[in-house]
Design a protein around this motif. Structure first.
Motif, PDB file in Angstrom:
ATOM      1  N   GLU A 148       0.830  -1.212   0.000  1.00 54.77           N
ATOM      2  CA  GLU A 148       0.000   0.000   0.000  1.00 54.77           C
ATOM      3  C   GLU A 148       0.864   1.263   0.000  1.00 54.77           C
ATOM      4  N   LYS A 149       1.934   1.243   0.824  1.00 56.22           N
ATOM      5  CA  LYS A 149       2.822   2.406   0.890  1.00 56.22           C
ATOM      6  C   LYS A 149       3.547   2.619  -0.433  1.00 56.22           C
ATOM      7  N   ILE A 150       3.980   1.518  -1.050  1.00 54.96           N
ATOM      8  CA  ILE A 150       4.700   1.619  -2.325  1.00 54.96           C
ATOM      9  C   ILE A 150       3.793   2.206  -3.398  1.00 54.96           C
ATOM     10  N   GLU A 151       2.559   1.705  -3.477  1.00 59.43           N
ATOM     11  CA  GLU A 151       1.626   2.198  -4.499  1.00 59.43           C
ATOM     12  C   GLU A 151       1.274   3.658  -4.264  1.00 59.43           C
ATOM     13  N   ARG A 152       1.128   4.022  -2.987  1.00 62.95           N
ATOM     14  CA  ARG A 152       0.817   5.418  -2.675  1.00 62.95           C
ATOM     15  C   ARG A 152       1.978   6.320  -3.073  1.00 62.95           C
ATOM     16  N   ALA A 153       3.202   5.864  -2.782  1.00 57.76           N
ATOM     17  CA  ALA A 153       4.385   6.642  -3.147  1.00 57.76           C
ATOM     18  C   ALA A 153       4.478   6.795  -4.660  1.00 57.76           C
ATOM     19  N   LYS A 154       4.192   5.718  -5.392  1.00 62.18           N
ATOM     20  CA  LYS A 154       4.222   5.786  -6.857  1.00 62.18           C
ATOM     21  C   LYS A 154       3.228   6.822  -7.368  1.00 62.18           C
ATOM     22  N   GLY A 155       2.039   6.820  -6.753  1.00 64.03           N
ATOM     23  CA  GLY A 155       1.021   7.787  -7.172  1.00 64.03           C
ATOM     24  C   GLY A 155       1.466   9.218  -6.930  1.00 64.03           C
ATOM     25  N   LEU A 156       2.102   9.453  -5.792  1.00 63.52           N
ATOM     26  CA  LEU A 156       2.580  10.797  -5.469  1.00 63.52           C
ATOM     27  C   LEU A 156       3.667  11.243  -6.445  1.00 63.52           C
ATOM     28  N   ILE A 157       4.564  10.313  -6.772  1.00 63.75           N
ATOM     29  CA  ILE A 157       5.664  10.644  -7.691  1.00 63.75           C
ATOM     30  C   ILE A 157       5.115  10.932  -9.085  1.00 63.75           C
ATOM     31  N   ARG A 158       4.158  10.106  -9.533  1.00 64.70           N
ATOM     32  CA  ARG A 158       3.552  10.349 -10.849  1.00 64.70           C
ATOM     33  C   ARG A 158       2.825  11.691 -10.870  1.00 64.70           C
ATOM     34  N   GLY A 160       3.883  14.298  -9.545  1.00 66.19           N
ATOM     35  CA  GLY A 160       4.836  15.399  -9.588  1.00 66.19           C
ATOM     36  C   GLY A 160       5.635  15.606  -8.315  1.00 66.19           C
ATOM     37  N   MET A 161       5.365  14.817  -7.272  1.00 68.23           N
ATOM     38  CA  MET A 161       6.112  14.985  -6.025  1.00 68.23           C
ATOM     39  C   MET A 161       7.513  14.402  -6.180  1.00 68.23           C
ATOM     40  N   ALA A 162       8.492  15.050  -5.560  1.00 75.10           N
ATOM     41  CA  ALA A 162       9.873  14.570  -5.613  1.00 75.10           C
ATOM     42  C   ALA A 162       9.978  13.206  -4.924  1.00 75.10           C
ATOM     43  N   PHE A 163      10.917  12.397  -5.393  1.00 80.80           N
ATOM     44  CA  PHE A 163      11.075  11.033  -4.885  1.00 80.80           C
ATOM     45  C   PHE A 163      11.294  11.026  -3.374  1.00 80.80           C
ATOM     46  N   ARG A 164      12.224  11.866  -2.902  1.00 84.91           N
ATOM     47  CA  ARG A 164      12.541  11.907  -1.471  1.00 84.91           C
ATOM     48  C   ARG A 164      11.332  12.363  -0.657  1.00 84.91           C
ATOM     49  N   ALA A 165      10.617  13.355  -1.180  1.00 78.14           N
ATOM     50  CA  ALA A 165       9.440  13.868  -0.477  1.00 78.14           C
ATOM     51  C   ALA A 165       8.348  12.803  -0.402  1.00 78.14           C
ATOM     52  N   ALA A 166       8.208  12.026  -1.472  1.00 75.88           N
ATOM     53  CA  ALA A 166       7.197  10.969  -1.493  1.00 75.88           C
ATOM     54  C   ALA A 166       7.538   9.890  -0.468  1.00 75.88           C
ATOM     55  N   ALA A 167       8.821   9.553  -0.381  1.00 70.44           N
ATOM     56  CA  ALA A 167       9.249   8.550   0.594  1.00 70.44           C
ATOM     57  C   ALA A 167       8.921   9.018   2.008  1.00 70.44           C
ATOM     58  N   LYS A 168       9.207  10.283   2.288  1.00 72.39           N
ATOM     59  CA  LYS A 168       8.930  10.835   3.620  1.00 72.39           C
ATOM     60  C   LYS A 168       7.436  10.873   3.891  1.00 72.39           C
ATOM     61  N   GLU A 169       6.659  11.209   2.872  1.00 76.13           N
ATOM     62  CA  GLU A 169       5.210  11.329   3.019  1.00 76.13           C
ATOM     63  C   GLU A 169       4.569  10.002   3.421  1.00 76.13           C
ATOM     64  N   VAL A 170       5.060   8.898   2.854  1.00 75.78           N
ATOM     65  CA  VAL A 170       4.462   7.593   3.162  1.00 75.78           C
ATOM     66  C   VAL A 170       5.178   6.885   4.317  1.00 75.78           C
ATOM     67  N   GLY A 171       6.211   7.544   4.859  1.00 73.12           N
ATOM     68  CA  GLY A 171       6.889   6.975   6.021  1.00 73.12           C
ATOM     69  C   GLY A 171       7.887   5.891   5.692  1.00 73.12           C
ATOM     70  N   LEU A 172       8.623   6.062   4.585  1.00 68.22           N
ATOM     71  CA  LEU A 172       9.639   5.089   4.201  1.00 68.22           C
ATOM     72  C   LEU A 172      10.985   5.769   4.017  1.00 68.22           C
ATOM     73  N   SER A 187      11.708   6.179 -13.875  1.00 65.35           N
ATOM     74  CA  SER A 187      11.139   4.918 -14.361  1.00 65.35           C
ATOM     75  C   SER A 187       9.622   4.965 -14.344  1.00 65.35           C
ATOM     76  N   LEU A 188       9.043   5.654 -13.351  1.00 62.02           N
ATOM     77  CA  LEU A 188       7.586   5.766 -13.280  1.00 62.02           C
ATOM     78  C   LEU A 188       7.068   6.675 -14.382  1.00 62.02           C
ATOM     79  N   LEU A 189       7.804   7.755 -14.650  1.00 66.19           N
ATOM     80  CA  LEU A 189       7.394   8.667 -15.717  1.00 66.19           C
ATOM     81  C   LEU A 189       7.509   7.984 -17.070  1.00 66.19           C
ATOM     82  N   ASP A 190       8.539   7.135 -17.223  1.00 64.54           N
ATOM     83  CA  ASP A 190       8.702   6.387 -18.471  1.00 64.54           C
ATOM     84  C   ASP A 190       7.536   5.440 -18.686  1.00 64.54           C
ATOM     85  N   GLU A 191       7.039   4.857 -17.562  1.00 63.00           N
ATOM     86  CA  GLU A 191       5.901   3.944 -17.668  1.00 63.00           C
ATOM     87  C   GLU A 191       4.704   4.671 -18.265  1.00 63.00           C
ATOM     88  N   GLU A 192       4.491   5.929 -17.807  1.00 67.25           N
ATOM     89  CA  GLU A 192       3.347   6.688 -18.291  1.00 67.25           C
ATOM     90  C   GLU A 192       3.516   7.066 -19.760  1.00 67.25           C
TER      91      GLU A 192
END
Length: 201
Positions: A148-158, A160-172, A187-192
């Protein structure tokens, strides 16, 4: 009563010199316990037997301190046991005899040195933790990366949130998130941006 203890490190070594020295110190041969093991070994049947045999008012006699223990902590632990049990200790070499005031003083000095050593270790540990925190290294229990945390972080990054900020936001930890998203944000942006191109007709 005098209880003796002698130890050599291997079967190839001879106990005779130590046993003879203990006998000269007044220990009866049938009250001498022996081991042929490394001092670092946790199981020493001879020493265990000697410590069971000594009673209040007795004296444990060894050839030298290094025959009894191979570390300061181990030595202090044994000395604490003997002191609590009102059992004396004597080393044939080194002139240590806890039945005398001078011998007791030496053991107290050993105890103080051991406590000083423990304090230094605690200080070094605290300094190491502080330095790690200053470098941004997470110290302590690892944070669990749930799907759940990984998917939420992916959504935040997609989004536009910075990778580090997304990690902090989901507690990782950032390193934890990188393990689940090896290519990072790109890699996530490439997927899109991937386009499903049909095969050549």
């Amino acid at each position: 009563m005098l209880i003796g203890y002698a130890r050599v490190s291997t079967d190839d070594q001879n106990l005779d010199m130590q046993v003879e020295a203990l006998k000269k110190a007044g220990v009866s041969e049938d009250h001498i316990f022996t081991d042929k093991v490394s001092g670092a070994a946790t199981k020493r049947d001879g020493l265990a037997g000697a410590l069971r045999a000594v009673q209040e008012g007795d004296v444990l006699v060894v050839w030298s301190l290094d025959r009894l223990a191979r570390s300061l902590k181990q030595l202090i632990d044994i000395m604490d046991f003997l002191d609590r049990s009102k059992i004396g200790f004597r080393a044939v070499t080194g002139a240590i005899d806890t039945t005398t005031a001078g011998g007791r003083l030496i053991i107290h000095v050993f105890g103080a040195v051991a406590e000083f050593e423990r304090a230094l270790i605690r200080e070094r540990t605290r300094a190491g933790v502080a330095a790690a925190k200053a470098r941004g290294v997470r110290v302590g229990r690892k944070l669990e990366a749930t799907p759940e945390k990984i998917e939420r972080a992916k959504g935040l990054i997609r989004g536009g949130m910075a990778f580090r900020a997304a990690a902090k936001e989901v507690g990782l930890a950032v390193s934890t998130l990188y393990r689940d998203i090896p290519g990072g944000a790109s890699s996530l942006l490439d997927e899109e941006n991937d386009v499903d191109i049909p095969a050549d007709r």
